[in-house]
Structures are given as C-alpha cells and as structure tokens.
Scaffold this active site. Structure first.
Site, PDB file in Angstrom:
ATOM      1  N   GLU A 120      -8.738   6.515  30.728  1.00  0.00           N
ATOM      2  CA  GLU A 120      -9.407   7.736  30.253  1.00  0.00           C
ATOM      3  C   GLU A 120     -10.903   7.675  30.536  1.00  0.00           C
ATOM      4  O   GLU A 120     -11.521   6.628  30.357  1.00  0.00           O
ATOM      5  CB  GLU A 120      -9.144   7.854  28.748  1.00  0.00           C
ATOM      6  CG  GLU A 120      -9.714   9.081  28.099  1.00  0.00           C
ATOM      7  CD  GLU A 120      -9.347   9.175  26.609  1.00  0.00           C
ATOM      8  OE1 GLU A 120      -8.227   8.773  26.215  1.00  0.00           O
ATOM      9  OE2 GLU A 120     -10.192   9.647  25.839  1.00  0.00           O
ATOM     10  N   GLU A 124     -18.112  13.817  25.590  1.00  0.00           N
ATOM     11  CA  GLU A 124     -17.886  14.422  24.273  1.00  0.00           C
ATOM     12  C   GLU A 124     -19.218  14.910  23.708  1.00  0.00           C
ATOM     13  O   GLU A 124     -20.215  14.193  23.745  1.00  0.00           O
ATOM     14  CB  GLU A 124     -17.254  13.386  23.329  1.00  0.00           C
ATOM     15  CG  GLU A 124     -15.871  12.990  23.831  1.00  0.00           C
ATOM     16  CD  GLU A 124     -15.217  11.869  23.040  1.00  0.00           C
ATOM     17  OE1 GLU A 124     -15.841  10.800  22.909  1.00  0.00           O
ATOM     18  OE2 GLU A 124     -14.099  12.066  22.559  1.00  0.00           O
TER      19      GLU A 124
END
Ligand SMILES: *[C@@H]1O[C@H](CO)[C@@H](O)[C@H](O)[C@H]1NC(C)=O
Ligand SMILES: *[C@@H]1O[C@H](CO)[C@@H](O)[C@H](O)[C@H]1NC(C)=O
Ligand SMILES: *[C@@H]1O[C@H](CO)[C@@H](O)[C@H](O)[C@H]1NC(C)=O
Ligand SMILES: *[C@@H]1O[C@H](CO)[C@@H](O)[C@H](O)[C@H]1NC(C)=O
Ligand SMILES: *[C@@H]1O[C@H](CO)[C@@H](O)[C@H](O)[C@H]1NC(C)=O
Ligand SMILES: *[C@@H]1O[C@H](CO)[C@@H](O)[C@H](O)[C@H]1NC(C)=O
Ligand SMILES: *[C@@H]1O[C@H](CO)[C@@H](O)[C@H](O)[C@H]1NC(C)=O
Ligand SMILES: *[C@@H]1O[C@H](CO)[C@@H](O)[C@H](O)[C@H]1NC(C)=O
Length: 359
Positions: A120, A124
């Site tokens: 991943e 964010e």
C-alpha cells in the site's frame, strides 16, 4: 441535473464493500486468485469537471456527484465514505491527482495505491490540519511501526487549494511529489531490507472517510484530529483530475508464487481491455448529453422528474400514514433494520480503525 444523476446512481448506493484497504483474494494465502487486469498504457487521463469517472472505475462505497470543481466525495452523515477504485492495476507507474481535501475534524481524504497482497502507498489529509499532509506505505499489510513510517509535509491549506499530488513508483524507489516537488523518497532497502517494499500490482483508490467517528478507537480518532461533528457537515473532497501511468505493458498481471516479490509477477502479453475502453470515444458528459437533447425531451424529463418527485412524496405520505396506523410494531421493525445496518457500519469502522491505526 443532480437529481437525475442521483436517481441514476441509486442502485450503486447499496454496496457491501466499505473499506479502502481490503483485498478480495490474497495471493499469498490463496492459489486461485483471479489475475489482475492491466492498465498497460501510459497516461490514462480523467477530467472529472467535464466527465464522470466512467467504466474504468468502480464505485466501491457511496456515490459521487459532479460539479464545477470536479468529482465530489461527501460525508453527509454517519456511515458515509464515498470511494472509487480503478478496475485495472499498474505494475510500477505514476499516479497524479489534483485534489482539494475535505475540511473538518475527524475527516480524512485519501489517495491509496493498494495491491491484492496488501502492499500500500498512501496520501492522507486530515480535514482539520490546514498546514500538513501525510504519506505512508505498507508492505504485505504489515502495520508494525505505522506511526513512525507516516511522514508529514507542509502544504498550503489543502482544504482550500487544489494541489498536484503525484506518486512515482518503480522497483527501486517510491517518490511522493506535491506540486512538482519531491517531498519524500523511499528506497527499496529502507523497507525492512526490501521485504516490506510495495512491489506488487496496484489499483488506485480515492475516497473520504470519518476516521474521527466516535466508535473508532481513541488513537484513530486522535490521529484524525479529534471526533467528527456530523452536524457541522457536509464535508466534501473535490477531485478535479487524475492521470495514471502504467510502466508495464500487457493485458494481465499474475502472481507466480506466494512470495509477493516483483520478480514473481508474470506479465501476460496482449492488449489491455482498460486501454481499449479508454481509447473509445470519450463518454459524453452529463452537461453535453443534456444540451444535446431536443427541447421536447427536456420537457419530458422535467415532467418525469416532477412525476418521480410527486411519487416519492406520495410514497412517503403513504408510508408514514401506514406507519402510524400499524403503530409501534412496524416502527420497531424498521428501527431494528436501521440499527442492524448501523451496527454493521460501526463494526466496519472499528475494524478499519484498529487495522489501520493499531499503534
Ligand atoms: C492468511 O490467512 C490467515 C488465516 O486466515 C491469516 O491469519 C493471515 O494473516 C493471512 N495472511 C496473509 C498474508 O494475508
Ligand atoms: C504522459 O504525461 C506526462 C505528463 O503530462 C508527459 O510528460 C508525458 O510525455 C506523457 N507520456 C505519453 C506517452 O503521452
Ligand atoms: C468492478 O465492477 C465490475 C462490474 O461490476 C466487477 O466485475 C469487478 O469485479 C469490480 N472490480 C473491483 C475491483 O471491485
Ligand atoms: C498538522 O500536522 C503537523 C505534523 O504532524 C503537526 O505538527 C500540526 O500540529 C498539525 N496541526 C493541527 C492543527 O493538527
Ligand atoms: C513488519 O515490520 C517490522 C518493523 O518495521 C519488521 O521488524 C518486521 O520484520 C516486519 N514483519 C514482516 C512479516 O515483514
Ligand atoms: C504534477 O506533478 C508531477 C510530479 O512532479 C508532474 O510530473 C506533472 O507534470 C504535474 N502535473 C501538472 C499538470 O503540472
Ligand atoms: C478511550 O476512550 C474511552 C472512552 O472515552 C476511555 O474509556 C478509554 O480509557 C480510552 N482509552 C485510551 C487508551 O485512551
Ligand atoms: C492488439 O491490438 C493490435 C492493434 O490494435 C492488433 O493488431 C493485435 O492483434 C492485438 N493483439 C491481441 C493479442 O489481441
């Protein structure tokens, strides 16, 4: 138009898949996972101001609206977490997204690259942090030390300004760029000697979620800047455009064994179906489609919408009169169904919170 659009998207609304960091089939555990459809070309470009996401993206949760600033990902109330995901994968490549993050304490806007074996690469943005954005990565879903691996970079009011968030990913390095400047470089060896370096085919997920929901664990809520206040919403993230480049060419990517190493990935030769979809004449935008309709048809649609609206009002009236008549029992059943849905959502939130923010 937005009413028409929402009505058209209604069936998509009811989706059981809720998180961004999940996998349907983990090839490190299972032997019969389906191959990953390849993008296989450079520069798949999306302009969300003029066109909807189209058929190379799946809406995995909620629904999107479109406006003058592009695709709108909105949290209106508890449980909302609109998310889209490419239905193709890239095997090393670039992802460029022009995005204005959602504001609000506890609200997190995300751009995620995710593989079937849970490699991943993340960006964010916390709605209440107007000075910094965060990036992070995971190898094979390893959540150890995630707080230490997360890095924060100064960015001018990401909730008010569209920025160019670009990730360039090769077998040797991951580079995170903000507005053309590389802010972070992760080398292969930096990630547990390469063992946790993201290196398997990835799809791209874009979405917003309420990390600050009071049902999430305290650490997740704290990371998200505090508890979300749903009454101060709606909270909307805007995505203007995206560009995705696949450094590999082929039709599919397949795991050759259970190591998850890039050397184990087999590239199946052939033409990419995603490329074919993308090279087809561009989908006519909502506005163009509307403008192209003869006046008679527009009047018909107006009438149709009015008809649907009055039908909804009639149904609503019927339901509530019936409800009142049927009294407590039926109301309790409806409440129970609602509560069950809510409980499932909360369970997902809690799980996602602890899985993602277990530090
Ligand atoms: C494989 O499955 C087991 C049991 O379901 C689980 O505990 C483990 O975390 C899985 N491993 C991976 C790499 O997903
Ligand atoms: C893809 O887009 C980038 C950035 O806009 C550009 O520099 C590059 O030349 C393009 N590549 C191709 C093959 O079109
Ligand atoms: C995307 O949607 C298509 C059609 O509904 C489905 O076949 C496919 O499995 C979905 N892909 C993902 C990654 O959810
Ligand atoms: C924003 O993030 C930076 C880096 O983590 C932190 O120093 C700052 O306090 C945060 N600001 C707010 C308002 O949370
Ligand atoms: C998970 O990460 C930790 C710390 O980064 C590392 O020590 C450990 O070896 C990793 N575990 C696996 C299975 O890769
Ligand atoms: C966005 O940033 C990337 C990385 O620096 C760059 O390659 C790309 O050209 C930028 N996009 C635009 C439209 O300037
Ligand atoms: C988390 O919050 C709950 C409820 O506010 C509290 O009872 C608990 O002690 C907190 N736990 C931690 C680790 O802060
Ligand atoms: C791929 O596309 C090209 C041209 O579009 C065609 O000539 C070729 O036969 C195709 N290959 C396969 C394996 O379908």
């Amino acid at each position: 138009m937005s009413l028409l659009l929402s009505l058209a998207l209604l069936p998509v609304l009811i989706s059981p898949i809720l998180a961004q960091t999940w996998t349907n089939c983990n090839p490190l555990n299972e032997t019969n996972c389906p191959a990953d459809t390849a993008l296989g070309i450079r520069n798949a470009t999306y302009n969300f101001v003029t066109s909807s996401a189209g058929s190379t993206w799946n809406t995995t949760n909620g629904n999107l609206k479109y406006g003058t600033q592009g695709a709108e990902f909105t949290i209106n109330r508890k449980g909302d977490a609109p998310t889209i995901q490419t239905n193709f994968y890239i095997f090393f490549g670039e992802v460029e997204v022009w995005m204005k993050a959602a504001p609000g304490r506890g609200v997190v806007s995300t751009i995620v690259l995710e593989s079937d074996d849970l490699d991943e690469v993340d960006l964010e943005i916390i709605g209440s942090n107007a000075t910094h954005v965060e990036n992070n990565y995971y190898g094979k879903g390893n959540k150890t030390n995630e707080a230490a691996k997360a890095k924060w970079y100064p960015t001018t009011t990401p909730q008010d300004v569209f920025h160019n968030y670009t990730t360039k990913w090769t077998k040797d390095t991951i580079e995170w760029y903000i507005d053309g400047n590389v802010v972070r470089t992760l080398a292969y060896a930096d990630a547990v000697g390469g063992k946790n370096y993201p290196q398997s085919p990835m799809n791209v997920r874009i979405g917003v979620w309420a990390a600050g929901d009071p049902n999430n664990n305290n650490y997740t809520v704290a990371w998200a800047g505090g508890e979300i206040d749903y009454s101060k919403g709606p909270y909307t993230m805007y995505v203007q455009s995206a560009r995705i480049t696949d450094y590999s060419t082929g039709s599919e990517y397949m795991y050759g064994d259970k190591t998850g190493s890039w050397q184990s990935i087999n590239i199946v030769a052939g033409n990419s179906t995603a490329a074919k979809t993308l090279s087809a004449p561009p989908p006519v935008s909502m506005a163009q489609r509307w403008a192209g309709l003869p006046t008679g048809a527009k009047i018909g649609i107006y009438a149709g919408v009015a008809g649907v609206a009055s039908a909804i009002i009639a149904l609503w009236a019927l339901c509530c009169i019936k409800h009142r008549r049927a009294g407590r029992k039926e109301g309790a059943l409806a409440d129970a169904a609602f509560e069950k849905d809510t409980a499932e959502l909360l369970a997902y939130r809690a799980e996602m919170g602890s899985a993602r923010r277990g530090f």
